[in-house]
Design a protein around this motif. Structure first.
Motif, PDB file in Angstrom:
ATOM      1  N   LEU A 138      52.255 -33.734  26.160  1.00  0.00           N
ATOM      2  CA  LEU A 138      53.485 -34.233  26.764  1.00  0.00           C
ATOM      3  C   LEU A 138      54.729 -33.756  26.045  1.00  0.00           C
ATOM      4  O   LEU A 138      55.787 -33.604  26.656  1.00  0.00           O
ATOM      5  CB  LEU A 138      53.461 -35.766  26.792  1.00  0.00           C
ATOM      6  CG  LEU A 138      52.253 -36.408  27.497  1.00  0.00           C
ATOM      7  CD1 LEU A 138      52.275 -37.916  27.314  1.00  0.00           C
ATOM      8  CD2 LEU A 138      52.233 -36.015  28.959  1.00  0.00           C
ATOM      9  N   THR A 139      54.629 -33.557  24.729  1.00  0.00           N
ATOM     10  CA  THR A 139      55.796 -33.187  23.927  1.00  0.00           C
ATOM     11  C   THR A 139      55.348 -32.452  22.664  1.00  0.00           C
ATOM     12  O   THR A 139      54.207 -32.602  22.239  1.00  0.00           O
ATOM     13  CB  THR A 139      56.623 -34.438  23.542  1.00  0.00           C
ATOM     14  OG1 THR A 139      57.753 -34.034  22.772  1.00  0.00           O
ATOM     15  CG2 THR A 139      55.796 -35.426  22.746  1.00  0.00           C
ATOM     16  N   THR A 140      56.257 -31.712  22.083  1.00  0.00           N
ATOM     17  CA  THR A 140      55.969 -31.054  20.802  1.00  0.00           C
ATOM     18  C   THR A 140      56.632 -31.786  19.639  1.00  0.00           C
ATOM     19  O   THR A 140      56.547 -31.338  18.502  1.00  0.00           O
ATOM     20  CB  THR A 140      56.458 -29.592  20.810  1.00  0.00           C
ATOM     21  OG1 THR A 140      57.871 -29.580  21.026  1.00  0.00           O
ATOM     22  CG2 THR A 140      55.767 -28.762  21.873  1.00  0.00           C
ATOM     23  N   SER A 141      57.250 -32.924  19.900  1.00  0.00           N
ATOM     24  CA  SER A 141      58.058 -33.582  18.867  1.00  0.00           C
ATOM     25  C   SER A 141      57.245 -34.013  17.648  1.00  0.00           C
ATOM     26  O   SER A 141      57.678 -33.811  16.511  1.00  0.00           O
ATOM     27  CB  SER A 141      58.819 -34.769  19.438  1.00  0.00           C
ATOM     28  OG  SER A 141      57.925 -35.753  19.897  1.00  0.00           O
ATOM     29  N   TYR A 142      56.059 -34.607  17.858  1.00  0.00           N
ATOM     30  CA  TYR A 142      55.268 -35.035  16.699  1.00  0.00           C
ATOM     31  C   TYR A 142      54.758 -33.808  15.933  1.00  0.00           C
ATOM     32  O   TYR A 142      54.813 -33.779  14.705  1.00  0.00           O
ATOM     33  CB  TYR A 142      54.099 -35.924  17.106  1.00  0.00           C
ATOM     34  CG  TYR A 142      53.228 -36.263  15.916  1.00  0.00           C
ATOM     35  CD1 TYR A 142      53.656 -37.194  14.971  1.00  0.00           C
ATOM     36  CD2 TYR A 142      52.021 -35.626  15.707  1.00  0.00           C
ATOM     37  CE1 TYR A 142      52.895 -37.488  13.859  1.00  0.00           C
ATOM     38  CE2 TYR A 142      51.252 -35.915  14.596  1.00  0.00           C
ATOM     39  CZ  TYR A 142      51.689 -36.845  13.675  1.00  0.00           C
ATOM     40  OH  TYR A 142      50.934 -37.113  12.573  1.00  0.00           O
ATOM     41  N   THR A 143      54.272 -32.825  16.640  1.00  0.00           N
ATOM     42  CA  THR A 143      53.760 -31.624  15.982  1.00  0.00           C
ATOM     43  C   THR A 143      54.868 -30.951  15.185  1.00  0.00           C
ATOM     44  O   THR A 143      54.632 -30.446  14.086  1.00  0.00           O
ATOM     45  CB  THR A 143      53.162 -30.655  17.025  1.00  0.00           C
ATOM     46  OG1 THR A 143      52.235 -31.378  17.845  1.00  0.00           O
ATOM     47  CG2 THR A 143      52.437 -29.501  16.359  1.00  0.00           C
ATOM     48  N   ARG A 144      56.092 -30.957  15.708  1.00  0.00           N
ATOM     49  CA  ARG A 144      57.227 -30.391  14.964  1.00  0.00           C
ATOM     50  C   ARG A 144      57.545 -31.181  13.711  1.00  0.00           C
ATOM     51  O   ARG A 144      58.059 -30.623  12.745  1.00  0.00           O
ATOM     52  CB  ARG A 144      58.471 -30.318  15.858  1.00  0.00           C
ATOM     53  CG  ARG A 144      58.511 -29.032  16.664  1.00  0.00           C
ATOM     54  CD  ARG A 144      59.852 -28.825  17.340  1.00  0.00           C
ATOM     55  NE  ARG A 144      59.704 -29.303  18.709  1.00  0.00           N
ATOM     56  CZ  ARG A 144      60.479 -30.200  19.279  1.00  0.00           C
ATOM     57  NH1 ARG A 144      61.488 -30.716  18.632  1.00  0.00           N
ATOM     58  NH2 ARG A 144      60.275 -30.579  20.513  1.00  0.00           N
ATOM     59  N   ALA A 159      54.561 -26.252   6.754  1.00  0.00           N
ATOM     60  CA  ALA A 159      54.769 -27.699   6.705  1.00  0.00           C
ATOM     61  C   ALA A 159      55.473 -28.048   5.398  1.00  0.00           C
ATOM     62  O   ALA A 159      55.247 -27.412   4.377  1.00  0.00           O
ATOM     63  CB  ALA A 159      53.424 -28.421   6.788  1.00  0.00           C
ATOM     64  N   ARG A 160      56.332 -29.035   5.487  1.00  0.00           N
ATOM     65  CA  ARG A 160      57.011 -29.534   4.287  1.00  0.00           C
ATOM     66  C   ARG A 160      56.480 -30.914   3.976  1.00  0.00           C
ATOM     67  O   ARG A 160      56.152 -31.684   4.873  1.00  0.00           O
ATOM     68  CB  ARG A 160      58.510 -29.617   4.508  1.00  0.00           C
ATOM     69  CG  ARG A 160      59.183 -28.264   4.535  1.00  0.00           C
ATOM     70  CD  ARG A 160      60.667 -28.408   4.525  1.00  0.00           C
ATOM     71  NE  ARG A 160      61.108 -29.106   5.753  1.00  0.00           N
ATOM     72  CZ  ARG A 160      62.349 -29.243   6.111  1.00  0.00           C
ATOM     73  NH1 ARG A 160      63.307 -28.779   5.357  1.00  0.00           N
ATOM     74  NH2 ARG A 160      62.669 -29.862   7.218  1.00  0.00           N
ATOM     75  N   PHE A 161      56.430 -31.205   2.678  1.00  0.00           N
ATOM     76  CA  PHE A 161      55.975 -32.536   2.277  1.00  0.00           C
ATOM     77  C   PHE A 161      57.037 -33.537   2.698  1.00  0.00           C
ATOM     78  O   PHE A 161      58.180 -33.454   2.297  1.00  0.00           O
ATOM     79  CB  PHE A 161      55.746 -32.595   0.767  1.00  0.00           C
ATOM     80  CG  PHE A 161      55.024 -33.826   0.346  1.00  0.00           C
ATOM     81  CD1 PHE A 161      53.656 -33.920   0.516  1.00  0.00           C
ATOM     82  CD2 PHE A 161      55.700 -34.901  -0.185  1.00  0.00           C
ATOM     83  CE1 PHE A 161      52.972 -35.066   0.147  1.00  0.00           C
ATOM     84  CE2 PHE A 161      55.036 -36.045  -0.558  1.00  0.00           C
ATOM     85  CZ  PHE A 161      53.662 -36.128  -0.393  1.00  0.00           C
ATOM     86  N   GLY A 162      56.643 -34.448   3.550  1.00  0.00           N
ATOM     87  CA  GLY A 162      57.569 -35.444   4.057  1.00  0.00           C
ATOM     88  C   GLY A 162      56.861 -36.324   5.064  1.00  0.00           C
ATOM     89  O   GLY A 162      55.629 -36.314   5.172  1.00  0.00           O
ATOM     90  N   GLY A 163      57.641 -37.061   5.823  1.00  0.00           N
ATOM     91  CA  GLY A 163      57.113 -38.041   6.750  1.00  0.00           C
ATOM     92  C   GLY A 163      56.050 -37.541   7.704  1.00  0.00           C
ATOM     93  O   GLY A 163      55.051 -38.214   7.932  1.00  0.00           O
ATOM     94  N   GLY A 164      56.225 -36.365   8.273  1.00  0.00           N
ATOM     95  CA  GLY A 164      55.254 -35.846   9.231  1.00  0.00           C
ATOM     96  C   GLY A 164      53.960 -35.392   8.605  1.00  0.00           C
ATOM     97  O   GLY A 164      52.920 -35.353   9.260  1.00  0.00           O
ATOM     98  N   LEU A 165      53.984 -35.035   7.335  1.00  0.00           N
ATOM     99  CA  LEU A 165      52.799 -34.502   6.665  1.00  0.00           C
ATOM    100  C   LEU A 165      52.093 -35.539   5.809  1.00  0.00           C
ATOM    101  O   LEU A 165      50.866 -35.486   5.657  1.00  0.00           O
ATOM    102  CB  LEU A 165      53.189 -33.293   5.803  1.00  0.00           C
ATOM    103  CG  LEU A 165      52.058 -32.545   5.121  1.00  0.00           C
ATOM    104  CD1 LEU A 165      51.101 -31.945   6.143  1.00  0.00           C
ATOM    105  CD2 LEU A 165      52.620 -31.451   4.222  1.00  0.00           C
ATOM    106  N   VAL A 166      52.827 -36.482   5.265  1.00  0.00           N
ATOM    107  CA  VAL A 166      52.239 -37.470   4.357  1.00  0.00           C
ATOM    108  C   VAL A 166      51.136 -38.271   5.046  1.00  0.00           C
ATOM    109  O   VAL A 166      50.052 -38.461   4.476  1.00  0.00           O
ATOM    110  CB  VAL A 166      53.317 -38.416   3.785  1.00  0.00           C
ATOM    111  CG1 VAL A 166      52.695 -39.574   3.036  1.00  0.00           C
ATOM    112  CG2 VAL A 166      54.238 -37.633   2.863  1.00  0.00           C
ATOM    113  N   GLY A 167      51.370 -38.724   6.252  1.00  0.00           N
ATOM    114  CA  GLY A 167      50.382 -39.515   6.977  1.00  0.00           C
ATOM    115  C   GLY A 167      49.043 -38.802   7.119  1.00  0.00           C
ATOM    116  O   GLY A 167      48.004 -39.337   6.719  1.00  0.00           O
TER     117      GLY A 167
END
Length: 116
Positions: free
Chosen positions: A15-21, A87-95
Motif C-alpha cells: 500500500l505504501t513505501t513509508s515504513y520501508t523508507r 539503513a541508518r541506526f534509528g527508529g526504523g532500524l532499531v525495532g
C-alpha cells in the motif's frame, strides 16, 4: 503474535513505501514500490514459517527453520546498516534489530524446553 504483526507489515508494503523508507533511510538510498513489495514478500514468508513453528513447537525441523528466519533477518538488517549503508541506526532500524536479536537468542536458549 509476531507472525500476525509481520503479516500486517507485509500488507502495508503493498500500500505504501513509508515504513520501508523508515528502515532504509540513509542518504542517497531510494526505496521503490518494487523494493517495498519484495521486502513484504520476504516478511510474509518468514511470518508463515514462524507461525507454523509456533504451532509445531516440538518439531525440531520447524523450530530450526524459525531460528533461521531470525538469522537471515538479523544478517540482512546488520548488512544494510554496516556493509551497504542503506539503513541508518534509528527508529526504523532499531525495532527490527531488537526483535530479531531477542527472538534469536530466546529461541536458542529455549531449544531444549520445546524440541523433543
Amino acid at each position: 503474535m509476531l507472525s500476525v504483526v509481520s503479516i500486517g507489515n507485509s500488507v502495508q508494503t503493498y500500500l505504501t513505501t513509508s515504513y520501508t523508507r523508515r528502515v532504509y533511510s540513509a542518504p542517497d538510498t531510494t526505496v521503490t514500490p518494487l523494493h517495498a513489495r519484495t521486502f513484504g514478500v520476504y516478511t510474509a514468508l518468514a511470518a508463515i514459517i514462524r507461525l507454523y513453528a509456533a504451532y509445531n513447537i516440538n518439531d525440531a525441523s520447524m523450530y530450526q527453520l524459525a531460528v533461521w528466519t531470525y538469522v537471515v533477518a538479523l544478517g540482512h538488517f546488520y548488512s544494510e546498516w554496516l556493509v551497504f549503508r542503506t539503513a541508518r541506526f534509528g527508529g526504523g532500524l532499531v525495532g527490527p534489530l531488537v526483535i530479531s536479536m531477542t527472538s534469536l537468542v530466546w529461541m536458542v536458549l529455549q531449544w531444549s524446553s520445546y524440541v523433543r
